[in-house]
Structures are given as structure tokens and as C-alpha cells.
Design an enzyme around this catalytic site. Structure first.
Site, PDB file in Angstrom:
ATOM      1  N   LYS A   1      27.479  41.789   8.707  1.00 62.89           N
ATOM      2  CA  LYS A   1      26.461  42.619   7.317  1.00 62.89           C
ATOM      3  C   LYS A   1      25.138  43.286   7.426  1.00 62.89           C
ATOM      4  O   LYS A   1      24.285  41.979   7.717  1.00 62.89           O
ATOM      5  CB  LYS A   1      26.646  41.295   6.013  1.00 62.89           C
ATOM      6  CG  LYS A   1      26.172  42.299   4.711  1.00 62.89           C
ATOM      7  CD  LYS A   1      25.961  40.628   3.957  1.00 62.89           C
ATOM      8  CE  LYS A   1      24.514  40.791   3.434  1.00 62.89           C
ATOM      9  NZ  LYS A   1      23.878  42.324   2.877  1.00 62.89           N
TER      10      LYS A   1
ATOM     11  N   GLU B   1      15.917  34.484  12.272  1.00 63.79           N
ATOM     12  CA  GLU B   1      14.293  35.022  12.466  1.00 63.79           C
ATOM     13  C   GLU B   1      14.257  35.034  11.240  1.00 63.79           C
ATOM     14  O   GLU B   1      14.826  35.674  10.460  1.00 63.79           O
ATOM     15  CB  GLU B   1      14.528  36.159  13.085  1.00 63.79           C
ATOM     16  CG  GLU B   1      14.848  36.024  14.652  1.00 63.79           C
ATOM     17  CD  GLU B   1      14.774  35.431  15.837  1.00 63.79           C
ATOM     18  OE1 GLU B   1      13.680  35.419  15.166  1.00 63.79           O
ATOM     19  OE2 GLU B   1      15.337  34.605  16.142  1.00 63.79           O
TER      20      GLU B   1
ATOM     21  N   CYS C   1       8.278  41.985  10.281  1.00 64.43           N
ATOM     22  CA  CYS C   1       8.096  40.660  10.599  1.00 64.43           C
ATOM     23  C   CYS C   1       6.344  40.392  11.166  1.00 64.43           C
ATOM     24  O   CYS C   1       6.407  39.450  11.423  1.00 64.43           O
ATOM     25  CB  CYS C   1       8.911  40.375  11.080  1.00 64.43           C
ATOM     26  SG  CYS C   1       9.552  40.599  12.449  1.00 64.43           S
TER      27      CYS C   1
ATOM     28  N   GLU D   1       3.925  34.951   2.520  1.00 60.99           N
ATOM     29  CA  GLU D   1       3.987  36.691   3.046  1.00 60.99           C
ATOM     30  C   GLU D   1       4.347  37.804   2.157  1.00 60.99           C
ATOM     31  O   GLU D   1       4.716  37.556   0.858  1.00 60.99           O
ATOM     32  CB  GLU D   1       5.799  36.719   3.405  1.00 60.99           C
ATOM     33  CG  GLU D   1       5.868  38.117   4.737  1.00 60.99           C
ATOM     34  CD  GLU D   1       7.601  37.670   5.450  1.00 60.99           C
ATOM     35  OE1 GLU D   1       8.320  37.275   4.874  1.00 60.99           O
ATOM     36  OE2 GLU D   1       7.405  38.340   6.623  1.00 60.99           O
TER      37      GLU D   1
HETATM   38  P1  NAD Z   1      16.773  38.968   2.612  1.00 60.40           P
HETATM   39  O1  NAD Z   1      16.375  37.120   3.452  1.00 60.40           O
HETATM   40  O2  NAD Z   1      16.800  39.184   1.442  1.00 60.40           O
HETATM   41  O3  NAD Z   1      17.865  39.484   3.081  1.00 60.40           O
HETATM   42  C1  NAD Z   1      17.707  39.530   4.181  1.00 60.40           C
HETATM   43  C2  NAD Z   1      20.418  39.376   4.742  1.00 60.40           C
HETATM   44  O4  NAD Z   1      20.765  38.542   4.001  1.00 60.40           O
HETATM   45  C3  NAD Z   1      20.289  40.720   3.737  1.00 60.40           C
HETATM   46  O5  NAD Z   1      21.280  41.324   4.328  1.00 60.40           O
HETATM   47  C4  NAD Z   1      20.855  40.242   2.185  1.00 60.40           C
HETATM   48  O6  NAD Z   1      22.334  40.545   1.964  1.00 60.40           O
HETATM   49  C5  NAD Z   1      21.487  38.822   3.325  1.00 60.40           C
HETATM   50  N1  NAD Z   1      21.948  37.477   2.315  1.00 60.40           N
HETATM   51  C6  NAD Z   1      20.975  37.701   0.891  1.00 60.40           C
HETATM   52  N2  NAD Z   1      21.340  36.237   0.502  1.00 60.40           N
HETATM   53  C7  NAD Z   1      22.056  35.512   1.490  1.00 60.40           C
HETATM   54  C8  NAD Z   1      22.701  34.264   1.085  1.00 60.40           C
HETATM   55  N3  NAD Z   1      23.089  34.094   0.544  1.00 60.40           N
HETATM   56  N4  NAD Z   1      23.790  34.079   2.401  1.00 60.40           N
HETATM   57  C9  NAD Z   1      23.706  35.057   3.269  1.00 60.40           C
HETATM   58  N5  NAD Z   1      23.488  36.374   3.571  1.00 60.40           N
HETATM   59  C10 NAD Z   1      22.284  36.342   2.364  1.00 60.40           C
HETATM   60  O7  NAD Z   1      15.613  39.570   3.304  1.00 60.40           O
HETATM   61  P2  NAD Z   1      14.871  41.008   3.710  1.00 60.40           P
HETATM   62  O8  NAD Z   1      13.761  41.211   1.998  1.00 60.40           O
HETATM   63  O9  NAD Z   1      16.068  42.132   3.585  1.00 60.40           O
HETATM   64  O10 NAD Z   1      14.087  41.021   4.939  1.00 60.40           O
HETATM   65  C11 NAD Z   1      12.720  40.766   4.107  1.00 60.40           C
HETATM   66  C12 NAD Z   1      12.620  39.408   5.163  1.00 60.40           C
HETATM   67  O11 NAD Z   1      13.094  39.659   6.783  1.00 60.40           O
HETATM   68  C13 NAD Z   1      11.079  39.134   5.580  1.00 60.40           C
HETATM   69  O12 NAD Z   1      10.577  38.049   5.492  1.00 60.40           O
HETATM   70  C14 NAD Z   1      10.552  39.208   7.083  1.00 60.40           C
HETATM   71  O13 NAD Z   1       9.895  38.623   7.549  1.00 60.40           O
HETATM   72  C15 NAD Z   1      11.844  38.504   7.327  1.00 60.40           C
HETATM   73  N6  NAD Z   1      12.388  39.386   8.846  1.00 60.40           N
HETATM   74  C16 NAD Z   1      11.684  38.724   9.949  1.00 60.40           C
HETATM   75  C17 NAD Z   1      11.937  38.863  11.077  1.00 60.40           C
HETATM   76  C18 NAD Z   1      12.051  38.006  12.585  1.00 60.40           C
HETATM   77  O14 NAD Z   1      12.911  38.458  13.495  1.00 60.40           O
HETATM   78  N7  NAD Z   1      11.189  37.231  12.570  1.00 60.40           N
HETATM   79  C19 NAD Z   1      12.805  40.585  11.283  1.00 60.40           C
HETATM   80  C20 NAD Z   1      12.493  41.688  10.408  1.00 60.40           C
HETATM   81  C21 NAD Z   1      12.070  40.753   9.436  1.00 60.40           C
END
Ligand code: NAD
Length: 486
Positions: free
Chosen positions: A179, A254, A288, A390
Site C-alpha cells: 500500500k 522505520e 526523515c 518532528e
Molecule cells: P503515516 O504514518 O501517516 O503514513 C504512512 C503509511 O501508513 C501510509 O501509507 C498510511 O496510509 C499508512 N497508515 C496510516 N494509518 C495506518 C494504520 N492504522 N494501519 C496501517 N497503515 C496505516 O506517515 P506519513 O505522514 O505518510 O509519512 C511521514 C512520516 O514518515 C514521518 O514521521 C517521517 O519521519 C516518516 N518517515 C520515516 C522514514 C524512515 O526511514 N525512518 C522514511 C520516510 C518517512
């Protein structure tokens, strides 16, 4: 004559075919550079996930025993197709995410192709261990694919991070239900078209579009999905862990970061300054690994601050196809409002905005886009909310420090532990700080230099597990020890 234009609809990719969601409902997909809806995303639900899991289960017996050379060959065809469609993918990524087109070309699509290439070839070199015992006993370890695995990715580096999960999962012989973020689904959709063209067998990869709480949670909860590889926010990671842990699924998480950038007096000043421009504001600060807390040693504090402010105030914020744009649009209206609310918070916490701090209003068709000035804030305590939470946008703080001990205390003070950057020409100090900093990744005198063989991930609330290289292939396989007495 009235012309009716129907909006382009993305489709799910299930069992080798592109199809509408079971609900036949769609979500709006916004172009962040204009603030306008430009396509529609399948609003999928549990029914689509169930169908995808059934397809993946049916494909697994054959894909898991397909010789790795053959799997590699098929995945390399996807690489060729990404390269053949390079500009189209870069344009799609830039439009969907708001990032400058040059950046999507230079980083996102290049890396998506490398991810597949790396794991398609890496699997050919993946070996397992044997342990001999003196008394004529040998152990050997099998590393078999897990089965059906779930991959869930965020919006900041859409195709880059989506493929970073899918590629090792497929190369290792798993079947995948994936997804992408509903905020940036376009390149994952285009990838599904390329997978069809590459002849990826039916059901090996399934891409289900839609909302996290619907599609993401259905993937996490599904009893036939035995592992979840997730990249996203820490709160979402915690929610996934809560669901997956009692089902004993393998988890790779991650998560978020609040990365320190530590600049010592004895650094190479110009190199530190120029790299800090990128590590602060690349991709509008939505990586990130961006360094959002910049600690500068007292002896060069004012010189560095003034030079940094001068350069940042000249960064051009513009629409993604402007070749002069250093920053494009942030990803969504909601995210823009979140970042602006943090800028308001910094004022309430007593911070001084040295440059930036405002929404940018472009002209014409981009007047409703989501643009923010690159922003530098000074004068905050290391433990205030601005320095602990963050923000994930073009906002950094700068803080002076005197001693190594003091800066390590401040750098290590957050709940996160993803990445740090250290600037010094003193090798001993560089090793000492790298040793004492609580992060999964430390860059010394560079930033975002990536060797795909290295372990990638964070400590503390930045995640669990490591991606990259053989770490990823180990995650996507189950070790089984076989002990034989001769
Ligand atoms: P998010 O957690 O809102 O969403 C990430 C994914 O999870 C999306 O596909 C979303 O639809 C899905 N999701 C949301 N709720 C869910 C649930 N209850 N169950 C399963 N899946 C669910 O994050 P975002 O806003 O898309 O991305 C930004 C965040 O990602 C920031 O915190 C950033 O630091 C982090 N990030 C981390 C890394 C890393 O490698 N550590 C890399 C890139 C981004």
C-alpha cells in the site's frame, strides 16, 4: 456543446490485473503545486485486501521456488522499464508530491531503479551460514521466503521508499500486498502498469490503494500476512505494532526522526555550510534524514549563522517545474497547516525567526499551492517542543554549544534516534561522537551518502529493525537450522 472531462482514475493492481476497488468509490488526489484535484484514488477496503491476499497466496508456491536467477531476470525487466519511462515517472512524482522536477529526476526515480537493481542482483549473492561442531555434527541454516508479506510506505519519497521494501521482498521469493501512501499514489500506480508489461507473474505483487485506517489496517490485521514492513510516522508504527505483535508477525518499522546536525569549530566551514543547506531543506525538509536541529560550536556560531541565513534567504521557493526552484510545494494542505502551526509555536516558545516563517503565495495557477519559506529559528531551549517534536517541513533551529559533552546531551535528548550529521576535521573526535550518539545512522562530513549495502534504520522511537543490503533479505526470509550428525 458541453464537454465532460472525466478525472483520471487510478486502479488497484491485484492478481496481475488493474481493477477498480470493490466499493467503486474514489478519493481526491491533489496536486500540491496548485491545490487542485487532478486524479482519483481507489477508496479500497478489506475486500480488496482479502482479494490481494488470496492472489498472493496462490502465487507463492510457484514464485517461492522460481530459481533466484529467474526472479532476478524478471525484476531486472522492471528496472529496464523504469529507465525507459524515466521522465514520465519523474514528472508524475513531482506533480503528485510537489517536489521540484529536477529532484525527482536526480533522486527519486534513480533510486527506485537502483532499489530493484540492487536486490535483483543482491539475491544472487545471498548465502547462509553453516556451523561445524567438533564431534562430527554440522548445522546449516536455510533462509526461506516468508510467504505473503505486507509493505506500507509514506508520501515523502513515494516510489523510492515503496520500491525499497518491495524489491527485497520479491527478490527473496515472497509475494507482496503493498500500500503506497494515499497522499502520493501515482508512481505506485504507474509501477503496476510496468509490472504487467514486465511479465511479473499474477499475484506476486499486489498494490491496493486507499486510506491507512482502512487498507493499511486490513493488511496489518490479516492473518495470512506474516510480516509487515512499514515506513511512516511513529504514532502509526505504534498502532501497527499493537495489532501485529499479538499475531506474532515479523515487523520492520522505520519511523520518525528529529535529527541533530553537530557542527564543530574545526569543521571545513564551506563544506559544512553548503551541505547543511541541503540537509535542512532538501525535499522541503520532508526527508526523515533531514537535520532539523543544528548545533553550532560557539567559536563559529555567529559566522555560520550569518552565512547560513544569507544563503537560505536566497533559496527560491517555486512551482515544481521551475528549474530554478530550490524548494517546491509541501505535500498537502493539512501538512502545510501543521508546519505553519509549528512556526507559530516557536514564536510562543520565545524563538526568533531569522529568515522565512511564512506561507508563500505564488501567482496564477499556483496561487492555491502549498508553499512555505525555508525557515531558521534561533534562541530556543533544546528541550522545548519545537526542538523535541518532528515537524517534517522546511523549518530548522540553530543552537550554540560549548563542549562535546553538552552537545551530545542535547543531541540525545529526544525520543528519536534516526540519524546524525557530525562536522569536524578531528578524526578522533568524529569517532568519539559517532560512538556516543544514540542514532542508527551517523554521517561524518557528509549527508545522505547512501551505500545500499549498509544497515538502515533508527533506535528509540525511530523504529525497530534495519533495512538495506542483506539485513533486508534476512528480514524477508525465515532462518531454519538443520542439525545433522554424521
Ligand atoms: P503515516 O504514518 O501517516 O503514513 C504512512 C503509511 O501508513 C501510509 O501509507 C498510511 O496510509 C499508512 N497508515 C496510516 N494509518 C495506518 C494504520 N492504522 N494501519 C496501517 N497503515 C496505516 O506517515 P506519513 O505522514 O505518510 O509519512 C511521514 C512520516 O514518515 C514521518 O514521521 C517521517 O519521519 C516518516 N518517515 C520515516 C522514514 C524512515 O526511514 N525512518 C522514511 C520516510 C518517512
Amino acid at each position: 456543446m458541453v464537454q465532460i472531462f472525466s478525472m483520471f482514475k487510478l486502479q488497484n493492481y491485484i492478481n496481475g490485473t488493474l481493477q477498480a476497488p470493490a466499493s467503486n468509490e474514489y478519493l481526491d488526489n491533489f496536486d500540491p503545486s496548485t491545490g487542485k484535484v487532478y486524479s482519483l484514488i481507489p477508496d479500497s477496503d478489506e475486500r480488496d485486501v482479502n482479494q490481494a491476499v488470496e492472489a498472493a497466496k496462490a502465487a507463492f508456491p510457484s514464485w517461492s521456488v522460481t530459481p533466484k536467477e529467474k526472479r532476478s531476470e524478471i525484476i531486472l525487466k522492471i528496472v529496464d522499464l523504469i529507465n525507459a519511462n524515466y521522465d514520465k515517472l519523474a514528472e508524475a512524482e513531482s506533480r503528485d508530491n510537489g517536489k521540484p522536477l529536477w529532484l525527482a529526476k536526480k533522486v527519486d526515480i534513480a533510486r527506485a531503479a537502483s532499489n530493484f537493481h540492487f536486490f535483483a542482483t543482491g539475491i544472487l549473492h545471498f548465502a547462509s551460514e553453516a556451523h561445524m561442531m567438533e564431534d562430527r555434527v554440522i548445522n546449516y541454516t536455510r533462509r526461506d521466503p516468508l510467504g505473503v508479506v505486507g509493505c506500507i510506505s509514506p508520501w515523502n519519497l513515494p516510489l523510492y521508499l515503496f520500491t525499497w521494501k518491495i524489491a527485497p521482498a520479491l527478490a527473496a521469493g515472497n509475494c507482496v500486498v503493498a500500500k503506497p501512501s494515499e497522499v502520493t499514489p501515482m508512481t505506485a500506480y504507474l509501477l503496476s502498469e510496468l509490472c504487467v508489461e514486465a511479465g511479473l507473474p499474477m499475484g506476486v505483487l499486489n498494490i491496493v490503494h486507499g486510506l491507512g485506517p482502512k487498507v493499511g489496517s486490513s493488511i496489518t490485521e490479516h492473518d495470512d500476512i506474516c510480516a509487515i514492513s512499514f515506513t511512516g510516522g511513529t504514532a502509526t508504527g505504534a498502532q501497527i505494532a499493537k495489532v501485529a505483535a499479538p499475531k506474532f508477525k515479523k515487523l520492520s518499522l522505520e519511523l520518525g526522526g528529529k535529527n541533530p546536525n553537530i557542527i564543530f569549530d574545526d569543521c571545513d566551514f564551506d563544506k559544512a555550510l553548503n551541505t547543511t543547506l541541503a540537509s535542512s531543506f532538501a525535499n522541503q525538509g520532508q526527508i526523515c534524514l533531514c537535520g532539523s536541529r543544528i548545533f553550532i560550536q560557539r567559536g563559529i556560531y555567529e559566522k555560520f549563522r550569518d552565512a547560513f541565513v544569507e544563503k537560505v534567504s536566497r533559496r527560491k521557493v517555486s512551482y515544481p517545474t521551475d528549474p530554478e526552484a530550490k524548494l517546491g510545494a509541501v505535500v498537502s494542505k493539512g501538512h502545510m497547516e501543521k508546519v505553519l502551526s509549528y512556526i507559530q509555536l516557536t514564536k510562543e516558545e520565545g524563538g526568533t525567526i531569522l529568515t522565512g516563517g511564512n506561507q508563500v503565495h505564488l501567482e496564477g495557477e499556483h496561487s492555491e499551492g502549498y508553499y512555505i519559506e525555508p525557515t531558521i529559528i534561533e534562541g530556543l531551549s533544546y528541550d522545548c517542543r519545537t526542538n523535541q517534536e518532528e515537524i517534517f517541513g522546511p523549518v530548522v533551529t540553530i543552537t550554540p554549544f560549548d563542549t562535546e559533552e553538552e552537545v551530545l546531551m542535547m543531541a540525545n535528548s529526544t525520543q528519536y534516534g534516526l540519524a546524525a550529521t557530525v562536522w569536524t576535521e578531528n578524526l578522533t573526535k568524529a569517532h568519539r561522537v559517532a560512538n556516543d550518539i544514540h542514532m542508527g545512522i551517523v554521517w561524518v562530513n557528509c549527508w545522505l551518502v547512501r551505500d545500499l549495502r549498509t544497515p538502515f534504520g533508527g533506535v528509540k522511537n525511530s523504529g525497530v529493525g534495519r533495512e538495506g543490503g542483506f539485513e533486508a533479505l534476512k528480514f524477508f526470509t525465515e532462518p531454519k537450522n538443520v542439525c545433522i550428525s554424521l
